[in-house]
Design a protein around this motif. Structure first.
Motif, short mmCIF file in Angstrom:
data_model
loop_
_atom_site.label_atom_id
_atom_site.label_comp_id
_atom_site.label_asym_id
_atom_site.label_seq_id
_atom_site.Cartn_x
_atom_site.Cartn_y
_atom_site.Cartn_z
N ILE A 132 40.07 29.63 31.47
CA ILE A 132 39.69 30.42 30.30
C ILE A 132 40.36 29.81 29.08
N ALA A 133 39.57 29.52 28.06
CA ALA A 133 40.10 28.83 26.87
C ALA A 133 41.22 29.62 26.21
N GLU A 134 41.11 30.96 26.24
CA GLU A 134 42.07 31.81 25.53
C GLU A 134 43.23 32.28 26.39
N ASN A 135 43.36 31.76 27.60
CA ASN A 135 44.46 32.19 28.46
C ASN A 135 45.81 32.03 27.77
N PRO A 136 46.66 33.05 27.81
CA PRO A 136 47.97 32.95 27.14
C PRO A 136 48.89 31.91 27.76
N THR A 137 48.59 31.46 28.97
CA THR A 137 49.42 30.44 29.62
C THR A 137 49.18 29.04 29.06
N GLY A 138 48.14 28.89 28.22
CA GLY A 138 47.85 27.57 27.68
C GLY A 138 47.32 26.60 28.71
N SER A 139 46.48 27.10 29.61
CA SER A 139 46.02 26.28 30.72
C SER A 139 45.20 25.08 30.25
N VAL A 140 44.41 25.23 29.20
CA VAL A 140 43.60 24.09 28.73
C VAL A 140 44.51 22.94 28.30
N ALA A 141 45.57 23.26 27.56
CA ALA A 141 46.51 22.23 27.11
C ALA A 141 47.18 21.55 28.30
N LEU A 142 47.52 22.33 29.33
CA LEU A 142 48.12 21.75 30.53
C LEU A 142 47.19 20.71 31.14
N TYR A 143 45.94 21.07 31.33
CA TYR A 143 45.00 20.16 31.98
C TYR A 143 44.68 18.96 31.11
N GLU A 144 44.52 19.18 29.81
CA GLU A 144 44.24 18.05 28.92
C GLU A 144 45.42 17.07 28.89
N GLY A 145 46.64 17.59 29.03
CA GLY A 145 47.81 16.72 29.07
C GLY A 145 47.82 15.81 30.29
N LEU A 146 47.10 16.21 31.33
CA LEU A 146 47.00 15.39 32.54
C LEU A 146 45.81 14.44 32.51
N GLY A 147 44.98 14.57 31.48
CA GLY A 147 43.82 13.69 31.38
C GLY A 147 42.49 14.36 31.59
N TYR A 148 42.47 15.66 31.87
CA TYR A 148 41.20 16.38 31.98
C TYR A 148 40.56 16.47 30.60
N ARG A 149 39.23 16.56 30.60
CA ARG A 149 38.49 16.74 29.36
C ARG A 149 37.44 17.83 29.55
N ILE A 150 37.27 18.64 28.53
CA ILE A 150 36.28 19.72 28.60
C ILE A 150 34.88 19.13 28.63
N GLU A 151 34.07 19.58 29.60
CA GLU A 151 32.70 19.09 29.67
C GLU A 151 31.67 20.21 29.64
N ALA A 152 32.11 21.47 29.69
CA ALA A 152 31.16 22.60 29.58
C ALA A 152 31.90 23.83 29.09
N ARG A 153 31.19 24.65 28.31
CA ARG A 153 31.73 25.92 27.83
C ARG A 153 30.73 27.03 28.13
N GLN A 154 31.25 28.18 28.54
CA GLN A 154 30.42 29.36 28.79
C GLN A 154 31.03 30.55 28.05
N PRO A 155 30.65 30.75 26.78
CA PRO A 155 31.15 31.93 26.07
C PRO A 155 30.68 33.21 26.74
N ARG A 156 31.57 34.20 26.79
CA ARG A 156 31.23 35.50 27.35
C ARG A 156 31.16 36.52 26.20
N TYR A 157 29.97 37.04 25.99
CA TYR A 157 29.73 37.96 24.88
C TYR A 157 29.91 39.40 25.37
N ARG A 158 30.66 40.18 24.57
CA ARG A 158 30.91 41.55 24.94
C ARG A 158 30.84 42.47 23.72
N LYS A 159 30.74 43.76 24.01
CA LYS A 159 30.60 44.77 22.97
C LYS A 159 31.15 46.07 23.49
N ALA A 160 31.93 46.75 22.67
CA ALA A 160 32.49 48.04 23.10
C ALA A 160 31.37 49.06 23.30
N VAL A 161 31.54 49.91 24.30
CA VAL A 161 30.57 50.98 24.54
C VAL A 161 30.77 52.08 23.53
#
Length: 234
Positions: A205-234
């Motif tokens: 998850i791009a917004e994870n507070p653990t900074g997982s994207v930065a961890l993986y990119e630091g190892l050489g991973y690169r983003i190749e797909a994004r799936q935004p999840r759209y939500r709305k309060a009831v």
């Protein structure tokens, strides 16, 4: 029914609207979800969700008042014959097996339930079914132990196309900031390479507070797909 629903571990009741093709059918699905909620009240925080697969659908959900809650991202790395690395002092790597299923399951539940947006906790039986079907090669389970406690883990499986899927990367709180996740991933990459795997992928998850994207990119991973999840309060 034009929606499905479930409860996420952060206290969210998600109504995922389905089978809509335009603004009118999306609003109809939304009304059905609201009626279900009225008849089945919950202490969870109810929200509506709609997945988008093209620009036309994005315009529809925006017109209906939805916004991006978070984005799933897929990252990939082209593997090389990486050098062997050592675990932090006090931890040891042990061969994995079926006896470790419960420890990994409980570790996943602890690590992901409060830190991964949109997370839903499977049952232990569902976890074991996934393991049996997709992750049966225990040489691709890198488990770091501190005595009898599982400190960190990386688990992969090889897909039919010869690429690797890594669904579970976790480190318990007491062993964070030691470089453990990076070390276990490098160990995992070494094993994958030895089996002829040249590409590894994972989702986070791009917004994870653990900074997982930065961890993986630091190892050489690169983003190749994004799936935004759209939500709305009831």
């Amino acid at each position: 029914m034009t929606f499905t629903w479930w409860d996420e571990t952060d206290g969210t009741r998600l109504y995922l609207l389905t089978d809509w093709t335009d603004l009118a059918t999306l609003q109809s699905a939304e009304q059905q979800a609201r009626e279900h909620l009225a008849a089945n009240p919950t202490t969870q925080r109810p929200v509506l969700g709609a997945n988008v697969f093209d620009e036309a659908e994005r315009e529809i959900v925006l017109a209906a008042g939805f916004g991006i809650a978070f984005s799933r991202v897929q990252l990939a790395i082209e593997l090389t014959d990486a050098e062997r690395v050592e675990l932090p002092v006090g931890l040891e790597l042990r061969p994995a097996g079926p006896e470790d299923h419960r420890a990994v399951f409980e570790g996943n539940a602890e690590v992901f339930r409060e830190r991964s947006l949109g997370y839903t906790q499977d049952t232990f039986e569902e976890f074991e079914k996934d393991v049996a079907e997709d992750f049966p090669d225990y040489s691709l389970w890198q488990l770091a132990w501190a005595g009898d406690e599982l400190a960190g883990w990386v688990i992969s499986g090889v897909e039919s196309d010869g690429t690797a899927d890594t669904p579970w990367v976790g480190v318990r709180t007491a062993w964070r900031r030691l470089g453990l996740a990076s070390t276990l991933l490098r160990m995992n990459h070494h094993e994958l390479w030895s089996k002829g795997v040249r590409t590894a992928r994972l989702w986070t998850i791009a917004e994870n507070p653990t900074g997982s994207v930065a961890l993986y990119e630091g190892l050489g991973y690169r983003i190749e797909a994004r799936q935004p999840r759209y939500r709305k309060a009831v």
